[in-house]
Design an enzyme around this catalytic site. Structure first.
Site, PDB file in Angstrom:
ATOM      1  N   ASN A 121      36.360  37.930  30.548  1.00  0.00           N
ATOM      2  CA  ASN A 121      35.452  36.962  31.163  1.00  0.00           C
ATOM      3  C   ASN A 121      34.165  36.920  30.344  1.00  0.00           C
ATOM      4  OD1 ASN A 121      33.900  35.328  32.815  1.00  0.00           O
ATOM      5  ND2 ASN A 121      33.570  36.893  34.374  1.00  0.00           N
TER       6      ASN A 121
ATOM      7  N   LYS B 125      31.690  34.926  30.719  1.00  0.00           N
ATOM      8  CA  LYS B 125      30.538  34.478  31.509  1.00  0.00           C
ATOM      9  C   LYS B 125      29.780  33.388  30.726  1.00  0.00           C
ATOM     10  CE  LYS B 125      30.506  38.910  33.829  1.00  0.00           C
ATOM     11  NZ  LYS B 125      29.735  39.979  34.481  1.00  0.00           N
TER      12      LYS B 125
ATOM     13  N   HIS C  72      34.295  35.309  41.807  1.00  0.00           N
ATOM     14  CA  HIS C  72      33.629  36.384  41.067  1.00  0.00           C
ATOM     15  C   HIS C  72      32.341  36.742  41.801  1.00  0.00           C
ATOM     16  CE1 HIS C  72      31.402  38.469  37.908  1.00  0.00           C
ATOM     17  NE2 HIS C  72      32.562  38.656  37.307  1.00  0.00           N
TER      18      HIS C  72
ATOM     19  N   GLU D 254      29.436  37.179  40.975  1.00  0.00           N
ATOM     20  CA  GLU D 254      28.265  36.360  40.621  1.00  0.00           C
ATOM     21  C   GLU D 254      28.319  35.006  41.310  1.00  0.00           C
ATOM     22  OE1 GLU D 254      28.158  38.761  36.445  1.00  0.00           O
ATOM     23  OE2 GLU D 254      28.809  36.663  36.432  1.00  0.00           O
TER      24      GLU D 254
ATOM     25  N   GLU E 204      36.542  44.230  41.716  1.00  0.00           N
ATOM     26  CA  GLU E 204      35.349  44.454  40.899  1.00  0.00           C
ATOM     27  C   GLU E 204      34.218  44.969  41.787  1.00  0.00           C
ATOM     28  OE1 GLU E 204      33.953  40.661  39.308  1.00  0.00           O
ATOM     29  OE2 GLU E 204      33.630  40.015  41.344  1.00  0.00           O
TER      30      GLU E 204
ATOM     31  N   GLY F 102      28.254  45.051  34.716  1.00  0.00           N
ATOM     32  CA  GLY F 102      27.116  44.872  33.833  1.00  0.00           C
ATOM     33  C   GLY F 102      26.080  45.972  33.936  1.00  0.00           C
TER      34      GLY F 102
ATOM     35  N   SER G  65      32.722  46.944  34.254  1.00  0.00           N
ATOM     36  CA  SER G  65      32.321  47.628  33.021  1.00  0.00           C
ATOM     37  C   SER G  65      33.487  48.361  32.360  1.00  0.00           C
ATOM     38  CB  SER G  65      31.159  48.594  33.284  1.00  0.00           C
ATOM     39  OG  SER G  65      30.013  47.900  33.738  1.00  0.00           O
TER      40      SER G  65
END
Length: 249
Positions: free
Chosen positions: A9, A11, A94, A96, A166, A172, A211
């Site tokens: 991904n 992003k 996701h 985010e 996740e 991150g 990560s």
């Protein structure tokens, strides 16, 4: 036996030159014979993915989409448009998207249903925040995220999807759930699906995303219920992503 998958991904990162470099390197160094490999590129670079990855064995997909087929939805992209560029997969929910753009469990379920209806494989992302983990409600949170989709599309629908666990606190941040922490949640997700259909639960691919990097991939992928990874930053590092894919293969 479930086939492993590694998904990158990107992003909102990259430019034409970097995409050319990364995809060229992946095409030359990733066999994708014993594992599924997917690249989730930003919308503007999907044409490069189609151009460079066709016939390579590596698939590509979109990071988001809107559920309607067309209409007055300025700034949105439909599944039909994505299929024009050969997208086989699309991310749904996701963390985010959930935290920054307010996507609810119900919205994510609707997106899974739309993707399945359009013939695109949804990769449903689920996971808890650090506060939720420390409060001991990880299973409640993750379970509800999965159940919202099961309620709408059933076991048959989720069986045509991929799930990615996740933990939000490990995205991150450089922090990674221990292999056993990740395994425990993956096993719980499989249990939730098995309550509706044990056969589907046994077959569905469940990826770990948080990560994942070249040094952690092999140990994570060795866990019984971890079928690969949804890779963020390391998918923008050519050699690291190749190493992760080899760990899955």
């Amino acid at each position: 036996m479930r086939r492993p998958m590694v998904a990158g991904n990107w992003k909102m990162n990259g430019d034409k030159a970097l995409v050319q470099q990364l995809l060229g390197h992946f095409k030359s160094n990733i066999r994708a014979e014993n594992a599924d490999v997917v690249i989730f590129a930003p919308y503007p670079f999907l044409y490069q993915a189609e151009e460079l990855l066709s016939a390579s064995g590596i698939e590509w997909g979109a990071q988001n989409f809107y559920i309607e087929a067309s209409g007055a939805f300025t700034g949105e992209v439909s599944l039909g448009m994505l299929k024009e560029f050969g997208c086989k997969y699309a991310l749904v929910g996701h963390s985010e998207r959930r935290t920054l753009f307010g996507e609810t469990d119900e919205m994510c379920a609707a997106k899974v249903k739309a993707a399945l209806g359009a013939g695109v494989i949804p990769v449903l992302c689920v996971g808890e925040t650090l506060e939720q983990r420390e409060s001991g409600v990880t299973e409640d949170v993750v379970g509800q995220q999965v159940k919202a989709v099961l309620e709408l599309v059933g076991a048959e629908g989720i069986g045509q999807s991929v799930i990615a666990y996740e933990p939000v606190w490990a995205i991150g941040t450089g922090k990674t759930a221990t292999p056993q922490q990740a395994q425990d949640v993956h096993a719980y997700i499989r249990k939730v699906v098995a309550e509706q259909n044990a056969e589907v639960a046994e077959k569905i691919q469940i990826l770990y995303g948080g990560s994942v990097n070249a040094s952690t991939a092999e140990e994570l992928f060795a866990m019984t219920d971890i079928d690969g990874g949804l890779v963020g930053g390391a998918s923008l590092k050519a050699d690291d992503f190749v190493t992760i894919c080899k760990a899955a293969e």
